[in-house]
Every structure is written in structure tokens, then in C-alpha cells.
Motif scaffolding. Structure first.
Motif: not given
Length: 130
Positions: A48-57
Motif C-alpha cells: 500500500n506504499i509507493a515511492l515516486y522518484q527520479f533515478n538520479t535525484c
């Protein structure tokens, strides 16, 4: 002037990005070891958890390293290259800012948690003692 600044940062990301990803892979922490039944419970909670991210951030890398340290199989959603994930982040969270942790409770209500320090504190408080 704005175009020049954007081009500069895009070039910087292109050049430094592979080195940042290499460093992330070389410095991966070992994961927390739990009893199999406890890890199964943690795995179910992480669905029930998701991480929205940029690969190189760099802040996203920091959160991903903590997720590895805590042995959390949280889904990673690329908001940089995936338009659908970017749209979900903008619509649900209100801003295209990463890292962002989407936490959905049993009733289906979502909480959007921005800031790497806040995300790490949340993950540690919820999963470090399990």
C-alpha cells in the motif's frame, strides 16, 4: 537565459547521473533480517506504499538506500520518464516534487509525504522495530 540554465542542468544530470547510480550500487547497505513471518507481514504492508522518484535525484537515492536497509519492497514509480506516474503525482500530491511517498490506508485514502527526511523518519518509525 532560462534556456541556458536548463541546458546547463540537463547536461550536468546527464554527466553526473551515471556516477551517482554507480555509487548507489556500490554502497548498497545490507538489509535488515527479520523472521520470515514478520517479513511477510512487512511485505503486505508495503503493497500500500509507493515511492515516486527520479533515478538520479540524490534525495531519492537517500530514501532508496534506507528502504534497502530496512528490507522494504516498496514499489518505485519513475515520475521523470513515465507520464502516467508524473500525472498521478501532480494530481494526488499537488506537485511534481520528489521523493514523494504515497501511503494508502485500508479504506483507500491516500496520504502524500514529501521530503526525504520526513519519509525516512516515517519508514523508520513504522518498520525499524518490526
Amino acid at each position: 537565459m532560462k534556456t541556458v540554465i536548463r541546458a546547463f542542468f540537463k547536461t550536468l544530470r546527464t554527466v553526473l547521473g551515471p556516477f551517482m547510480l554507480l555509487k548507489e550500487r556500490l554502497t548498497q547497505p545490507s538489509g535488515m533480517v527479520r523472521e520470515p513471518s514478520v517479513q511477510t507481514t512487512v511485505n503486505l504492508q508495503c503493497k500500500n506504499i509507493a515511492l515516486y522518484q527520479f533515478n538520479t535525484c540524490p534525495f531519492c537515492i537517500k530514501v532508496r538506500q534506507e528502504m534497502r536497509r530496512l528490507s522494504l519492497p516498496i514499489e518505485h514509480r519513475d515520475a521523470q520518464h513515465n507520464a502516467a506516474h508524473r500525472g498521478e503525482l501532480l494530481q494526488g500530491g499537488g506537485a511534481v516534487k520528489v521523493p514523494c511517498l504515497k501511503i494508502t490506508d485500508a479504506s483507500g485514502k491516500s496520504q502524500w509525504l514529501y521530503d526525504s527526511t520526513a519519509i525516512i523518519a516515517y519508514l523508520r518509525s513504522r518498520f525499524a522495530k518490526v
